[in-house]
Design a protein around this motif. Sequence first.
Motif, PDB file in Angstrom:
ATOM      1  N   LEU A   3      30.396  25.078  11.212  1.00  0.00           N
ATOM      2  CA  LEU A   3      28.805  24.565  11.103  1.00  0.00           C
ATOM      3  C   LEU A   3      28.643  24.283  10.113  1.00  0.00           C
ATOM      4  CD1 LEU A   3      28.243  27.177  14.378  1.00  0.00           C
ATOM      5  CD2 LEU A   3      27.853  24.690  14.911  1.00  0.00           C
ATOM      6  N   LEU A   4      27.152  23.633   9.887  1.00  0.00           N
ATOM      7  CA  LEU A   4      26.944  23.499   8.695  1.00  0.00           C
ATOM      8  C   LEU A   4      26.848  24.571   7.596  1.00  0.00           C
ATOM      9  CD1 LEU A   4      25.244  21.918   6.103  1.00  0.00           C
ATOM     10  CD2 LEU A   4      23.542  22.585   7.332  1.00  0.00           C
TER      11      LEU A   4
ATOM     12  N   GLY B   3      17.861  33.359  12.148  1.00  0.00           N
ATOM     13  CA  GLY B   3      16.967  32.139  11.169  1.00  0.00           C
ATOM     14  C   GLY B   3      17.765  32.733  10.103  1.00  0.00           C
ATOM     15  N   ALA B   4      17.898  33.562   9.694  1.00  0.00           N
ATOM     16  CA  ALA B   4      19.021  34.494   8.610  1.00  0.00           C
ATOM     17  C   ALA B   4      19.975  33.085   8.324  1.00  0.00           C
ATOM     18  CB  ALA B   4      19.775  35.403   8.852  1.00  0.00           C
ATOM     19  N   CYS B   5      19.805  32.017   8.275  1.00  0.00           N
ATOM     20  CA  CYS B   5      21.160  31.326   8.429  1.00  0.00           C
ATOM     21  C   CYS B   5      20.019  29.788   7.364  1.00  0.00           C
ATOM     22  CB  CYS B   5      21.851  31.037   9.144  1.00  0.00           C
ATOM     23  SG  CYS B   5      21.312  29.242  10.650  1.00  0.00           S
ATOM     24  N   THR B   6      18.506  30.034   7.303  1.00  0.00           N
ATOM     25  CA  THR B   6      17.757  29.299   6.873  1.00  0.00           C
ATOM     26  C   THR B   6      17.948  28.251   6.051  1.00  0.00           C
ATOM     27  OG1 THR B   6      16.082  29.889   7.972  1.00  0.00           O
ATOM     28  CG2 THR B   6      15.245  28.221   7.248  1.00  0.00           C
ATOM     29  N   VAL B   7      18.007  27.389   6.301  1.00  0.00           N
ATOM     30  CA  VAL B   7      18.306  26.050   4.971  1.00  0.00           C
ATOM     31  C   VAL B   7      16.906  24.664   4.595  1.00  0.00           C
ATOM     32  CG1 VAL B   7      20.761  27.023   3.967  1.00  0.00           C
ATOM     33  CG2 VAL B   7      20.462  24.972   5.781  1.00  0.00           C
ATOM     34  N   ARG B   8      17.178  23.742   3.536  1.00  0.00           N
ATOM     35  CA  ARG B   8      16.811  23.183   4.147  1.00  0.00           C
ATOM     36  C   ARG B   8      17.945  22.137   3.388  1.00  0.00           C
ATOM     37  NH1 ARG B   8      11.356  22.811   2.666  1.00  0.00           N
ATOM     38  NH2 ARG B   8      10.153  24.513   1.679  1.00  0.00           N
ATOM     39  N   VAL B   9      17.379  20.812   4.670  1.00  0.00           N
ATOM     40  CA  VAL B   9      17.793  19.393   5.273  1.00  0.00           C
ATOM     41  C   VAL B   9      17.802  18.599   4.410  1.00  0.00           C
ATOM     42  CG1 VAL B   9      20.390  18.525   6.098  1.00  0.00           C
ATOM     43  CG2 VAL B   9      19.677  20.959   6.360  1.00  0.00           C
ATOM     44  N   GLU B  10      17.922  17.599   3.252  1.00  0.00           N
ATOM     45  CA  GLU B  10      16.519  16.625   3.567  1.00  0.00           C
ATOM     46  C   GLU B  10      15.434  16.974   3.206  1.00  0.00           C
ATOM     47  OE1 GLU B  10      17.971  13.608   2.804  1.00  0.00           O
ATOM     48  OE2 GLU B  10      19.740  14.705   2.328  1.00  0.00           O
ATOM     49  N   GLY B  11      15.439  18.089   2.770  1.00  0.00           N
ATOM     50  CA  GLY B  11      13.868  18.763   2.531  1.00  0.00           C
ATOM     51  C   GLY B  11      13.464  19.843   3.454  1.00  0.00           C
TER      52      GLY B  11
ATOM     53  N   SER C 165      20.958  26.429   9.550  1.00  0.00           N
ATOM     54  CA  SER C 165      21.816  25.370   9.714  1.00  0.00           C
ATOM     55  C   SER C 165      23.089  26.482  10.985  1.00  0.00           C
ATOM     56  CB  SER C 165      22.426  26.268   8.289  1.00  0.00           C
ATOM     57  OG  SER C 165      23.422  27.975   8.198  1.00  0.00           O
ATOM     58  N   CYS C 166      23.171  27.072  11.437  1.00  0.00           N
ATOM     59  CA  CYS C 166      23.632  27.373  12.669  1.00  0.00           C
ATOM     60  C   CYS C 166      23.735  26.756  13.728  1.00  0.00           C
ATOM     61  CB  CYS C 166      23.792  28.729  13.233  1.00  0.00           C
ATOM     62  SG  CYS C 166      22.342  29.117  14.476  1.00  0.00           S
ATOM     63  N   LEU C 167      22.963  25.987  13.627  1.00  0.00           N
ATOM     64  CA  LEU C 167      22.810  24.890  14.709  1.00  0.00           C
ATOM     65  C   LEU C 167      23.219  23.607  14.569  1.00  0.00           C
ATOM     66  CD1 LEU C 167      19.215  26.348  16.365  1.00  0.00           C
ATOM     67  CD2 LEU C 167      21.491  26.347  17.105  1.00  0.00           C
ATOM     68  N   ARG C 168      23.648  23.415  13.041  1.00  0.00           N
ATOM     69  CA  ARG C 168      23.634  21.815  12.683  1.00  0.00           C
ATOM     70  C   ARG C 168      25.651  21.617  13.045  1.00  0.00           C
ATOM     71  NH1 ARG C 168      19.353  18.701  10.178  1.00  0.00           N
ATOM     72  NH2 ARG C 168      17.365  19.622  11.110  1.00  0.00           N
ATOM     73  N   LEU C 169      25.980  20.599  12.790  1.00  0.00           N
ATOM     74  CA  LEU C 169      27.654  20.448  13.200  1.00  0.00           C
ATOM     75  C   LEU C 169      27.479  20.523  11.278  1.00  0.00           C
ATOM     76  CD1 LEU C 169      29.866  21.412  14.606  1.00  0.00           C
ATOM     77  CD2 LEU C 169      29.448  17.933  15.552  1.00  0.00           C
ATOM     78  N   ALA C 170      28.798  20.717  10.388  1.00  0.00           N
ATOM     79  CA  ALA C 170      28.647  20.586   8.683  1.00  0.00           C
ATOM     80  C   ALA C 170      29.104  18.560   9.122  1.00  0.00           C
ATOM     81  CB  ALA C 170      29.692  20.604   8.579  1.00  0.00           C
ATOM     82  N   VAL C 171      30.314  18.348  10.149  1.00  0.00           N
ATOM     83  CA  VAL C 171      30.566  16.877   9.778  1.00  0.00           C
ATOM     84  C   VAL C 171      29.369  15.543   9.485  1.00  0.00           C
ATOM     85  CG1 VAL C 171      32.499  16.959   9.902  1.00  0.00           C
ATOM     86  CG2 VAL C 171      31.580  16.326  11.764  1.00  0.00           C
ATOM     87  N   ALA C 172      28.178  16.338  11.122  1.00  0.00           N
ATOM     88  CA  ALA C 172      27.118  15.450  11.333  1.00  0.00           C
ATOM     89  C   ALA C 172      26.196  14.840   9.721  1.00  0.00           C
ATOM     90  CB  ALA C 172      26.033  16.468  12.257  1.00  0.00           C
ATOM     91  N   GLU C 173      26.492  16.362   8.590  1.00  0.00           N
ATOM     92  CA  GLU C 173      25.189  16.141   7.585  1.00  0.00           C
ATOM     93  C   GLU C 173      25.893  15.858   6.870  1.00  0.00           C
ATOM     94  OE1 GLU C 173      21.942  16.765   8.853  1.00  0.00           O
ATOM     95  OE2 GLU C 173      23.230  18.190  10.407  1.00  0.00           O
TER      96      GLU C 173
END
Lengths: 792, 291, 162
Positions: C28-29, C52-60, C65-73
């Motif tokens: 995951l991301l 929400g402890a994994c929150t980041v900004r992606v493209e602003g 980030s636990c709900l995103r696949l790393a390779v997709a980003e």
Amino acid sequence: MTALAPGRLTGTPVRRHDGDTFVTGRAGYTADVPRPGAAHAALVRSPHAHARIGAIDTAAARAMPGVLAVVTGDDLVAHCTEIPHGLDAGHLGGHHAAVRPLATGTVRYAGEPVAAVVATTPADAAAAAARVEISWERLPVVLDAGSALLPGSPLLYPEWGDNVIIEREVGPDDFGAASAGAAHLLDGELRTHRGTAAPMETRSYLADWDPGTERLTVHATTQNPHVLRTLLATTLRMPEEQVRVIAPKLGGSFGLKMYGNREDFIVPLLARLLGRPVRWVEERAATMLAGTREQVLRYRVAFDADGRLRALDVHAISDHGAAAPTHGWGMAHVGALSTGLGYVLPSCHVRYTVVATNKAPWVGTKPFGKDGATLLLERVMDRIAGVLGLDPATVRRRNFVPPDAFPWLHTSGLELDSGDYATALDLTLRRLDLPAVRAEQEAARGAGRLLGVGLAFELMPESADIPGAMVAAYDTSTVRMSPTGRVTVLTGVTSPGTGNDTSIAQLVADELGVPMASITVVQGDTDLCPYGFGNISSRSIITGGNAAVLAARDVAATLRATARAMLQLQPEDELVLAGGLIAPATDPERAVPVEAVAGAVHTLSYRLALDVEPRLESTRTYRPGNVRQQPDELGRMQTYTTYPYAVHASVLEVDPETGGVSLLRHVVTHDCGTVVNPLFVDGQVTGGVAMGIGAALGEELVFDADGTPLTTAFKTYLLPRAIDLPPVELEHLCTPAPGTPLGAKGVGESGFSGAQAAVVNAVNDALAPRGVALESTPVSPPRILAALLEQP
Amino acid sequence: MIPERFGYVAPTDLAGCVAALAEGGRVLAGGTWVLPEMGRGESAPAQLVDLRRAGLGGVTATGGGLRIGAMCTYAELLDSDAVAAHAPLLRTMADQITGGWALRNQATVGGSAVAARPQSDVPAALVASAAVARIAGPAGERELPVAELFAGAMRSALGPGEVLAGFDVPSAAGTGHGYVKLKRGWSSWPIATAAALVRLDAAGACTAATLVLGAVSAVPVPVDLSALTGQVLDTDAVRAAADTAAAAVVQPWGDVLAPPSYRAAVAGPVARRALSAALSSALSDAREESR
Amino acid sequence: MTGDGGRVELRLTVDGQERVAAVDPRSLLLDALREDFGATAPKAGCRTGDCGACTVRVEGAIAKSCLRLAVAEDGSDVRTIASMADGDRLTPLQQAFWDLNAFQCGFCLSGMLLAGEDLLDRIPSPTDAQIREAISGNLCRCTGYDSIVAAIRSCARPAAPS
């Protein structure tokens, strides 16, 4: 008690000394500790609540990519002892259960660890764990304490002959005599539900075995690093000094991360077996296995025509889950000790029965069983008010232990030190503006709306020293000043995330007259810190703080003696330590910087002909004086050292069509004696209130008929969110703890019990016009609506 | 961290997605449900076909309404003026999605629809909006009234190899709407939802009324409100309609947060509140117009 | 056989630095950030998108980030709370969280700070109810939220006179 001088840091809202590292994401938690090359563990857990373990086929798992080892319970037997019990029921008239890090023979709850896989990545470890094949022989399950006590119930531990972990009594069993002639008798049954601590950080370990030195270093999410070290050395049969336990920043705990969890041992064992570092981070569903609460409280109460209590008799049946080496069952004991505390109750008898069932065991959880006692008494108070047609506040006021009656010996043996409960009640009611709220309630009722007001008094015995437990009511701190005047405090207490290190720094800064910036507090490293018990029972400031004060005073005495020599003063000349300077009280102009004096201690001892040992370091232990463990004629002991309390009021509205509850207000008056840092005290109380509200309304561990946990994530175990809660309206009262250097009382468990009870009482008050009463928790919408629909 | 290995492709158009899916696997939309499921090992597809680069995002106004891409997020719904104008019901629904903006930025309308979880907001709101699902598959493209997309609990009507491309939603401009969601606090998924649309004529009589209940049954429950047509909707009429709604819940859904009996009991009140809100909204629209 | 086979190259700009790492395509991301890019500010609290402890900004945009696949980003700009501050100069919101004790254990801070910042970007003068709603995708078990609400409120731009 030493008066707190004005202008000092103690008592002021000093912000976290290392807060910048938190808000920039740099604070390091256990899972953040870098360790290149660490392998990763995954646990294979039982899918069944009760089953015999048959053949375990690990071949498919071993063949998976990246797998380094697959270990079963039987594999570990030769490498460790059973886990020592934190509080062994077997030594106190109950049953002992041998628990090993990984199960052997029989599993007794769904989720019990039976095997471990180690692989090069967490994903590979998890993938392989899913391929460990176990043949199970399923056994009948028993999932509630009532069924477990019936004759013919399935037995978790057949050798016991029953499912009772322990049964004991607290207080004289004299309800019959004590209630004779009482105007009123009531009986009832109160049921609480199973909850869990649910800190934001799950458990995690990084165990590092150095084959060269045969030394084990364990970074752990633990509240009690020294105790864990002792247990690891015992269990792994190692010399204790060969084990180092480090507790990095802890992401909340609330009791969950006390010593004795099975994973405390599993991960270090794997590291030792493999001879390489192993890391494990718990999955959220496993964190949610840990249970707490779930009691049936049957009671009889006798009271006079004016509402004064005469006698209370309680049978508390606790659904513990499977037996465990953690001291979770002690919550039933402490609940019994606390029952009725703070009220004038001539006779109080509690029999408690701790029952084994096929659920994951109790883990000691804030507020450690006192919540059940609070809920019981506060329901009783409201029921008495109902019977007599009195205001609930009046009934409580008539029963409070009065402020001039301390020390007050409760029937359980606990001795209250101080307090002013009626004033706390008054402050709460004033802040609430009770008459206005009652008027609003009347108007709402007229319109068919269900508005309720609930009161609750909580009294939390804190800083426990229960004989036989592995933790104590005292602790140790070292204060050390370097030649440049920098101060290091090393303490045996740890912070579960509360910030007590900042409070300790405040106290030391005041004693030495130095700024916060020159102080470093070191916690949670068994190689560096004095032996201590970590974080338990809201005692960090009382023990570690007071110990640090005593040690700092020793250092200050040496600084003073040295400054006198430097300034050629007389022994009777007073010196003031403030602002980083040491100055004669009568001649501030001659002040010398503290670092000059510190340097002199270290380099000019002969020149100055110092008549004290030239050492700017002291290690002191603070042991509260009011614990008494020599049993009295009734076998009672005084095992707690401070008694903070609070009075809560909750205002809410129940939707009669849906059973939904809207919280409108929550008012609390709290007294934890001398406040070292109001920021932290307010934070503790407010957080406790939120947790208590969550427990009252919705947080519940639920199982299916086979004992499979259904609430394994935050989608189903419903923590309150910001929008669910009203702002907590706080009032403070201060009755300092007598006979202590600081006058501080524990605050770490405050807020929960009274909030839960106040919400339950308020829901009942709201439902009163409909003739409905709820005597079980949670007071969730489905339960409220069911009660409303079942009404005659 | 996902235990099982899988392939990953992100085709750049819909045909590519369909072609990729022919090789097997599972479609990845917002990921908010699929990825945690894979993390728990409950789903182990051989490959993920990510729709993110296939141009299926966003909302566009069409002649008679809206075209909503399968990858349209709740945030996009909320930011769209076209949605506010033509599908205010969907806007109100999206505004009540829990999980914060981080989730709204990511979770998709299409993903939620295909997941077909009984306890979610989207299905009933789409059915009430009379959305038509656009589906692409090996046999070409087809359209399906969205009510037929929800084949059962956690089961969509998509066939093997089919991909949801999005929805066409007729304009509900000039129609009053109400959306009411009952849940157990903000941590909870929906326990009961009601999506209502009411259209009034110049005299204030009802010309069309739609009510769909969500989360109370395995699939959305449309309620037949044809009896309301021609009536001036007073309290009694709304109450009677709510009774009709409650009676329509013949197989109430139950889960760990609320048993079937609870959902059956709250369906009526939730329906009534949504209808009342729709009526108020229609009346205020009428007042706006007459001004 | 090792578990390291099959790693793929992932290009991310993390906290302003363009970087490349070989990641397990199952990551995951969140996992990639923590394990492969050494960015440990986002925490794994639940892995279900609830805390929400994994929150980041992606493209602003703020993201769990636990709900995103790393390779997709691949190719994305990712920011954590580690790059909120301008060097040693904390943002007013970070400063307020510190001054007002808007955290205890601190595990939830990535989510609370970013949700708060995101709210203030969208609504410069939010009401308390708006603040509470904005952080209700995030869990905190320590504070009871009041201090977090106060910290965000303290950074609100005073409402323009009407």
